[in-house]
Each structure stands twice: as C-alpha cells, then as structure tokens.
Design a protein around this motif. Sequence first.
Motif, mmCIF file in Angstrom:
data_model
loop_
_atom_site.group_PDB
_atom_site.id
_atom_site.type_symbol
_atom_site.label_atom_id
_atom_site.label_comp_id
_atom_site.label_asym_id
_atom_site.label_seq_id
_atom_site.Cartn_x
_atom_site.Cartn_y
_atom_site.Cartn_z
ATOM 1 N N VAL A 155 0.826 -1.208 0.136
ATOM 2 C CA VAL A 155 0.042 0.027 0.090
ATOM 3 C C VAL A 155 0.881 1.185 0.192
ATOM 4 O O VAL A 155 0.448 2.187 -0.557
ATOM 5 N N PHE A 156 1.951 1.120 0.601
ATOM 6 C CA PHE A 156 2.989 2.301 0.436
ATOM 7 C C PHE A 156 3.441 2.751 -0.844
ATOM 8 O O PHE A 156 3.611 3.860 -1.392
ATOM 9 N N LEU A 172 -6.521 14.498 -10.802
ATOM 10 C CA LEU A 172 -6.402 15.108 -9.618
ATOM 11 C C LEU A 172 -6.991 14.470 -8.472
ATOM 12 O O LEU A 172 -6.628 14.367 -7.532
ATOM 13 N N TYR A 173 -8.283 14.606 -8.483
ATOM 14 C CA TYR A 173 -9.233 14.208 -7.274
ATOM 15 C C TYR A 173 -9.172 12.850 -7.094
ATOM 16 O O TYR A 173 -9.316 12.367 -5.727
ATOM 17 N N VAL A 174 -9.362 11.906 -7.965
ATOM 18 C CA VAL A 174 -9.346 10.486 -7.880
ATOM 19 C C VAL A 174 -7.768 10.155 -6.908
ATOM 20 O O VAL A 174 -7.697 9.288 -6.105
ATOM 21 N N ASN A 175 -6.607 10.775 -7.660
ATOM 22 C CA ASN A 175 -5.320 10.480 -6.941
ATOM 23 C C ASN A 175 -5.240 11.062 -5.380
ATOM 24 O O ASN A 175 -4.817 10.523 -4.507
ATOM 25 N N PHE A 176 -6.188 12.361 -5.401
ATOM 26 C CA PHE A 176 -6.205 12.684 -4.091
ATOM 27 C C PHE A 176 -6.858 11.896 -3.141
ATOM 28 O O PHE A 176 -6.258 11.628 -1.986
ATOM 29 N N PHE A 177 -7.919 11.343 -3.454
ATOM 30 C CA PHE A 177 -8.765 10.701 -2.354
ATOM 31 C C PHE A 177 -8.014 9.270 -2.213
ATOM 32 O O PHE A 177 -8.221 8.616 -1.102
ATOM 33 N N SER A 178 -7.242 8.774 -3.242
ATOM 34 C CA SER A 178 -6.628 7.485 -3.440
ATOM 35 C C SER A 178 -5.423 7.741 -2.373
ATOM 36 O O SER A 178 -5.047 6.646 -1.544
ATOM 37 N N ALA A 228 -4.950 5.490 1.134
ATOM 38 C CA ALA A 228 -3.733 4.634 1.517
ATOM 39 C C ALA A 228 -2.905 5.012 2.640
ATOM 40 O O ALA A 228 -2.665 4.005 3.208
ATOM 41 N N VAL A 229 -3.088 6.493 2.873
ATOM 42 C CA VAL A 229 -2.651 6.581 4.375
ATOM 43 C C VAL A 229 -3.345 6.103 5.316
ATOM 44 O O VAL A 229 -2.812 5.443 6.389
ATOM 45 N N ALA A 230 -4.667 6.195 5.347
ATOM 46 C CA ALA A 230 -5.650 5.493 6.295
ATOM 47 C C ALA A 230 -5.294 4.001 6.531
ATOM 48 O O ALA A 230 -5.240 3.606 7.550
ATOM 49 N N ALA A 231 -5.200 3.425 5.340
ATOM 50 C CA ALA A 231 -4.975 2.107 5.360
ATOM 51 C C ALA A 231 -3.530 1.624 6.172
ATOM 52 O O ALA A 231 -3.366 0.649 6.651
ATOM 53 N N LEU A 232 -2.571 2.372 5.694
ATOM 54 C CA LEU A 232 -1.194 2.284 6.439
ATOM 55 C C LEU A 232 -1.147 2.379 7.909
ATOM 56 O O LEU A 232 -0.524 1.579 8.616
#
Length: 366
Positions: free
Chosen positions: A61-62, A214-220, A224-228
Amino acid sequence: PLCCVQVVDKRRQLAGKTTMATWGRLCVYTLGILTTLLFYGVLQERVMTEQYGGEYFHFSVFLVLCNRIVAVLISSAASAVQDEPLRPKAPLWTYALISVSNVLASSCQYECLKYVSFTVSMVSKSCKILPVMLVSVMVLGKKYSCRNWMTAAAVTAGISMFMFSGPTEADTPHRSTVLGLSCLAAFLLFDALTSVLEERLFKKYDTTILNQMLYVNFFSGITAVAALVCMRQLVPAIHFALRHNDFTVDASLMSLSAAAAQFFIFGQIQEFGALVLTLTINFRQVASIALSYHVFGHPTNRLQTLGIAVVFIALFAGKGFPDTRDLFKAKPGLEEKTVEDTESTYLLQGKKASDPEPEPEDDLKC
C-alpha cells in the motif's frame, strides 16, 4: 445539384479528417500506455520480488501512496499550466468511491507478486475482459455481441490451460498459488469496477482528464494513508526507504511512469471507453511477458506456452472487439456540430433527422 455535390464532397473530406484524427489519438494513447506500463511492470516486479540489502519489501500500500502523491503533483502542475480550474466537476463522493476501488485494485496487484510469478499475473489479467463486460452490463446497461462473449470465453479457457499445466508460484519465501490467485481475483473485480466508474464519471459529469486524475489520486492518497496507519505499516515502510536508496530510486521511477500512464489511460477511457482500454492493456501483457522473460528468466512448459498463445490469439482474432464503429462516433466536447450540419447530412441521405437509426445488421445482441 452542384451545391449538393459540393456539400457531399465537403462532408466526405471532413469525415476523412475526423477518422484520421481519431485513429491518431487512439495510436497516441495506445503507445503511451504501452511504453509507460512496460517500464512500470519491470520496476514493479523488481520491487516486489527482489531483495534490497538482504530484505524484501512487504508494504504494497506504501507503493500505492507514492504513486498517488506523484500523480497529484503532476496533475496539479499540468492544470496550472493549462489554466484549468481546480474545482471539482463532480460530487466529491464520486471521486472518493473510485479512489477506494482504485487503491484496493492496486494493492491486490502488488500483493499477488509475493505469491505467484509475474507471468501468471500478466496472463490472469487478460481475464479482465469478462469482469469489465459484466460490470458494464450491470452498471451502465451496455450490450455486447455474441462474438464478444465468445472471445471472452476463449480467453478464459486459455488462462485455465496456463494455470493448471505447470508451475505458477513466485520465487519468493511467501509463494502460494492459492493466496496469489485470491489477490488476482480481487484485483480483477476492483479494477473492472474502477474502469467502469471512471467511464461513467466522464459521461455523466463531463469531467476532464486532469480534473479526474487530480481528485481520484488525491482521495486515493488519503485512503492509502488511512490503510497504512490502520495496519501500522507507514513508519516501517518509511524506514525501509531510508535504509535502501536503490529502493527509493526504483519506487520514484515507478511512480513517475504510473503517473504518466494515467494521462494516457484517462484519455483513452474518455474518448473510447473502458473496453478499448482493456484491449490495449492486453496488448501490453504480451510485451510485458516477453520483457519479463528476458530480464528475470521465468520458466514455463509447452502447455503453458500454448495457453498463452490461445489467450492472445483469441484476443487478436476477435477483430472488431470492441466494434471499430464505436471508435468514430462523435464524443461530447470533441467537435462542434450544429443542428444545420446534422440536418443537411440526413437530407443528403434521403432521411429526416427525426428518423431512428437502423440497428447494425451484423451485430447480433445476446
């Protein structure tokens, strides 16, 4: 009569130019996807299957987070250069929904390389056609011809031949066919859902490539941070990157190639749809397998080679899959066409603009 002939000639010239321009854009998108994803595939296999200073990297996920950060920076810069507004063109929850599906698909894609070989991963991704078709039918209400379903069935048969006739596990301490295939199945499901949702967003809200990227990657990135954090992997992953500079270089180059690929992927989805993207990705599988053999030396037997051949012969023999007539239909926002232009075309064909279009004769719907 002379006026009508001139109008017909003008319309034919315009149609020819439109056709060439459409093929040109399709070639640019296709070559861009192939080039960037080939480079990305080699780096992806290296990062997930080879050691850095005697250590394997375990935090998939990182890698998703790194890719998304680079993509946000590039899309923001490109939006500023093109003077494109940064405000969202669709409800934020629609971007977030795609982001969750996207992160799950990317994480499963990385994870499967811990358990099965890169060749298995590439060949299995050809199964993506069937999930995309099924999700498109359920979500977008699309219909496909019998030829399309037969091609998908032949691809599935070739993949089954490959999977059950030889070695499939990766050359890593964690190799496991069951876990690898489970990750691949999850990847196919979430990736098909991501492609269809992206296509729906383009059509429903008329989003641009940069805006969606922009927005799809921002929320992605947020996902990812939340999952990590939840898995307690964020700090160990950062420490791994600090200990191994060669990993940092590989991960950075992989993120740059992934971000570049997204420009071409979003562009192809916007103009030609999710199924055309799927066919392009399958062309990429052939080149990726050949490149992986050359770089990493994966062994296969004759039956597995035959299975690979069945998969790609089925794809390439299914000409018109997707139907090339769909490539040249007018797309919203790509060209300006007045009501007078449309009416004159119908009159020259002896029809009225209100007349319904005939159904294609050679496209038997299932």
